[in-house]
Design a protein around this motif. Structure first.
Motif, short mmCIF file in Angstrom:
data_model
loop_
_atom_site.label_atom_id
_atom_site.label_comp_id
_atom_site.label_asym_id
_atom_site.label_seq_id
_atom_site.Cartn_x
_atom_site.Cartn_y
_atom_site.Cartn_z
N ALA A 2 10.75 1.46 -7.56
CA ALA A 2 9.96 2.30 -8.41
C ALA A 2 8.79 1.48 -8.82
O ALA A 2 8.50 0.29 -8.80
CB ALA A 2 10.64 2.24 -9.92
N THR A 3 7.63 2.08 -9.06
CA THR A 3 6.54 1.76 -9.50
C THR A 3 6.30 1.42 -10.91
O THR A 3 6.67 2.20 -11.91
CB THR A 3 5.53 2.58 -9.12
N ILE A 4 5.89 0.26 -11.42
CA ILE A 4 5.95 -0.33 -12.84
C ILE A 4 4.37 -0.44 -13.34
O ILE A 4 3.68 -1.08 -12.62
CB ILE A 4 6.81 -1.45 -13.11
N MET A 5 4.08 0.27 -14.34
CA MET A 5 2.75 -0.03 -14.90
C MET A 5 2.75 -0.56 -16.24
O MET A 5 3.59 -0.08 -17.01
CB MET A 5 1.81 1.14 -14.88
N VAL A 6 2.27 -1.80 -16.60
CA VAL A 6 2.33 -2.28 -18.00
C VAL A 6 0.99 -2.17 -18.40
O VAL A 6 -0.27 -2.78 -17.80
CB VAL A 6 2.77 -3.65 -17.99
N ILE A 25 0.75 -1.08 0.01
CA ILE A 25 0.16 0.10 -0.13
C ILE A 25 0.90 1.16 0.01
O ILE A 25 2.07 1.19 0.59
CB ILE A 25 -0.91 0.02 1.34
N SER A 26 0.63 2.29 -0.71
CA SER A 26 1.24 3.34 -0.84
C SER A 26 0.53 4.64 0.09
O SER A 26 -0.66 4.62 0.27
CB SER A 26 1.45 3.89 -2.14
N LEU A 27 1.43 5.45 0.59
CA LEU A 27 0.88 6.63 1.13
C LEU A 27 1.79 7.83 0.18
O LEU A 27 2.89 7.87 0.15
CB LEU A 27 1.29 6.79 2.72
N GLN A 28 0.74 8.72 -0.34
CA GLN A 28 1.15 9.60 -1.40
C GLN A 28 1.82 10.77 -0.34
O GLN A 28 1.43 10.95 1.08
CB GLN A 28 0.22 10.33 -2.14
N PRO A 29 2.54 11.69 -1.06
CA PRO A 29 3.10 12.80 -0.34
C PRO A 29 2.04 13.71 0.67
O PRO A 29 2.20 13.75 1.90
CB PRO A 29 3.63 13.75 -1.22
N ASN A 30 0.99 13.78 0.18
CA ASN A 30 -0.22 14.50 1.16
C ASN A 30 -0.37 13.64 2.39
O ASN A 30 -0.99 14.17 3.30
CB ASN A 30 -1.36 14.72 0.20
N ALA A 31 -0.10 12.33 2.18
CA ALA A 31 -0.68 11.54 3.41
C ALA A 31 0.78 11.28 4.37
O ALA A 31 0.68 11.08 5.48
CB ALA A 31 -1.30 10.19 3.18
N ARG A 62 6.41 9.70 -1.73
CA ARG A 62 5.58 8.60 -1.66
C ARG A 62 6.11 7.34 -1.14
O ARG A 62 7.17 7.05 -1.51
CB ARG A 62 5.29 8.42 -3.12
N ILE A 63 5.49 6.83 -0.12
CA ILE A 63 6.08 6.02 0.48
C ILE A 63 5.49 4.37 0.52
O ILE A 63 4.22 4.34 0.55
CB ILE A 63 6.27 6.05 2.03
N ILE A 64 6.10 3.39 0.32
CA ILE A 64 5.40 2.26 0.13
C ILE A 64 5.77 1.36 1.37
O ILE A 64 6.80 1.12 1.86
CB ILE A 64 6.05 1.21 -1.18
N TYR A 65 4.81 0.73 1.61
CA TYR A 65 4.49 -0.03 3.02
C TYR A 65 3.85 -1.37 2.49
O TYR A 65 3.18 -1.75 1.82
CB TYR A 65 3.80 0.48 4.05
N HIS A 66 4.18 -2.38 3.66
CA HIS A 66 3.16 -3.68 3.61
C HIS A 66 2.02 -3.26 4.35
O HIS A 66 2.28 -2.64 5.56
CB HIS A 66 4.19 -4.68 4.36
N ARG A 67 0.83 -3.54 3.74
CA ARG A 67 -0.26 -3.17 4.46
C ARG A 67 -0.45 -3.60 6.04
O ARG A 67 -0.90 -2.98 6.81
CB ARG A 67 -1.68 -3.66 3.70
N VAL A 68 0.19 -4.89 6.36
CA VAL A 68 0.05 -5.40 7.54
C VAL A 68 0.96 -4.35 8.36
O VAL A 68 0.58 -4.16 9.56
CB VAL A 68 0.57 -6.69 7.52
N PRO A 107 -8.35 2.45 -7.15
CA PRO A 107 -6.95 2.45 -6.67
C PRO A 107 -6.18 3.35 -7.75
O PRO A 107 -4.85 3.24 -7.47
CB PRO A 107 -6.41 1.03 -6.58
N THR A 108 -6.65 3.69 -8.96
CA THR A 108 -5.76 4.09 -10.02
C THR A 108 -4.95 5.34 -9.56
O THR A 108 -4.20 5.82 -10.43
CB THR A 108 -6.55 4.12 -11.17
N GLN A 109 -5.46 6.04 -8.59
CA GLN A 109 -4.71 7.20 -8.39
C GLN A 109 -3.75 6.80 -7.16
O GLN A 109 -3.05 8.06 -6.52
CB GLN A 109 -5.36 8.57 -7.97
N GLY A 110 -4.05 5.79 -6.55
CA GLY A 110 -3.30 5.29 -5.10
C GLY A 110 -3.53 6.37 -4.09
O GLY A 110 -2.89 6.49 -3.01
N GLN A 111 -4.91 6.80 -4.00
CA GLN A 111 -5.17 7.96 -3.08
C GLN A 111 -6.01 7.35 -1.96
O GLN A 111 -6.49 8.32 -1.12
CB GLN A 111 -5.82 9.32 -3.68
#
Length: 432
Positions: A211-215, A45-51, A99-105, A315-319
């Motif tokens: 890095a976040t990858i989108m295909v 799960i990501s927290l965007q800079p605003n969070a 923007r920080i990526i965490y494990h949801r748990v 989830p397309t904006q990760g917000q």
């Protein structure tokens, strides 16, 4: 002097971050969670800079430091053939945080720890699992549990998710239910070491790079990236419902999908993508992507809705999680001086202030999320037309509820939406 009692309905991320933000002297904060809280989803799960900046202000950074949080360094878009279409270096520092990526748990556990720590600000939050709330008397501040137990509070926070029961209590019968968006998602969490055995994949992607990858290919897409210092790799594969090979009409994020059916949905993709799907040692989670239209109100009496109960989004904006953090900070800001001596009228006014500050912004981000979910490849040129950073400035240039309220008041506001925004609220429309 008696304590102000705050009842938070829902012990997910939205409920726990609200409980933490509202923890203070002369307050009793109680979280009622329907589940046993023993099966949090294994996913990134990501927290965007605003969070992220809100998480820092709540003291979560020190708790999360040992879990391997990862700063996202870039967003890269590929076509199925492995050709890079966009390479967008992260410039999140201009927003005051990363923007920080965490494990949801890990994030969920950190919130529980911060809420219940004896040395925290004010009394520890009381978390009561197996407490499913069915209804509430929003004016009197009474919640009614499935067990027959009732709780009464001075303030009720409805954080019970996209299938919220409190939403009906606040808005009455006939309120808009979560709507299928025409998309479903498989979610996988891989051991990065297993993925590294794929020469086809590693010839295109370094799975340990932050890095976040989108295909993007055809009408499908895969979003993926590492977590926990690169030891795990999260994958979300999004498929239109009409091309699903199995029934995705499921309500739970933990519903089990069929690996064979997942392969069939991506049969047209090359080996380097299929190797990602092969690297999983467990069945994927499968869920239908749903959201809700902007609600006409979040507040009734002593009760306010937050998180997915108020503004579930794609989830397309990760917000999604980030907007819950914004809700929590707004509650903290506008309820800062509320205590047991505060009048009922003043409590209602403060809750209304939260709603009026948050509603237009959260609704617009819902709209952006729907817009970003539309097909991302031009069928005529077979080039990716999606711009994943189109709305980044609006989403991330946020310094708290009161600063945002002041900014809104200074600008020309038309029907509750700042006129300079690129997409009006009417864009919150079905994907089809």
């Amino acid at each position: 002097m008696a304590d102000l009692r705050i009842i938070v309905v829902g012990g997910g991320i939205a409920g726990l971050v609200a409980a933490l933000a509202l923890r203070a002297p002369r307050r009793e904060v109680i979280v009622l969670e329907a589940s046993r809280m023993n099966k949090e989803l294994g996913a990134l799960i990501s927290l965007q800079p605003n969070a992220s900046k809100i998480a820092t202000s709540l003291g979560l950074d020190s708790i999360l430091a040992s879990t391997g949080p990862m700063e996202d360094k870039a967003f890269r878009v590929y076509n199925p053939e492995g050709q890079k279409q966009m390479d967008i270096p992260s410039d999140f520092q201009k927003y005051g945080a990363q923007r920080i990526i965490y494990h949801r748990v890990d994030l969920h556990n950190a919130l529980k720890e911060a809420c219940t720590a004896p040395h925290g600000y004010g009394k520890p939050v009381q978390i009561i699992p197996s407490s499913r709330v069915l209804t509430a008397d929003c004016e009197k501040g009474i919640v009614n549990l499935e067990s027959g137990t009732t709780y009464q509070g001075d303030i009720i926070i409805g954080a019970d998710g996209i299938h919220s029961n409190l939403r009906t209590s606040v808005l009455g019968q006939g309120v808009s239910a979560p709507k299928p968006t025409g998309l479903s998602a498989y979610r996988l969490l891989l051991d990065t070491a297993d993925l590294e055995r794929s020469k086809a994949f590693t010839s295109v992607i370094n799975p340990r790079e932050a890095a976040t990858i989108m295909v993007v290919g055809h009408d499908r897409r895969i979003v993926m990236g590492p977590g926990r210092d690169g030891s795990v790799y999260g994958v979300v594969a999004i498929v239109p419902d009409e091309h699903m090979k199995e029934d995705s009409d499921m309500k739970s994020w933990t519903s089990e999908g069929d690996t064979t059916k997942l392969f069939e949905s991506f049969a047209e993709f090359p080996e380097w993508i299929k190797d990602v799907l092969r690297a999983s040692n467990t069945a994927p989670a499968l869920y239908q992507l749903r959201d809700i239209d902007p609600l006409p109100n979040w507040v009734r009496g002593r009760t306010i809705l937050i998180g997915d109960a108020a503004h579930a989004m794609l989830p397309t904006q990760g917000q999604g999680a980030s907007q819950s953090f914004e809700d929590a900070e707004a509650l903290q800001a506008f309820l800062r001086d509320v205590n047991k001596d505060t009048s009922e009228a003043e409590i209602k006014h403060c809750l209304r202030e939260v709603y009026e500050t948050r509603h237009a912004r959260a609704s617009l981000i819902q709209a952006y999320s729907r817009q970003q979910a539309k097909p991302g490849m031009d069928p005529a040129t077979m080039k990716v037309k999606l711009n994943p950073v189109e709305f980044l400035d609006y989403n991330c240039k946020y310094d708290g509820a009161k600063a945002w309220r002041q900014k809104m008041n200074k600008q020309n506001v038309v029907e509750g939406v700042v006129s300079h925004t690129t997409v009006p609220l009417k864009v919150v429309e079905p994907l089809s």
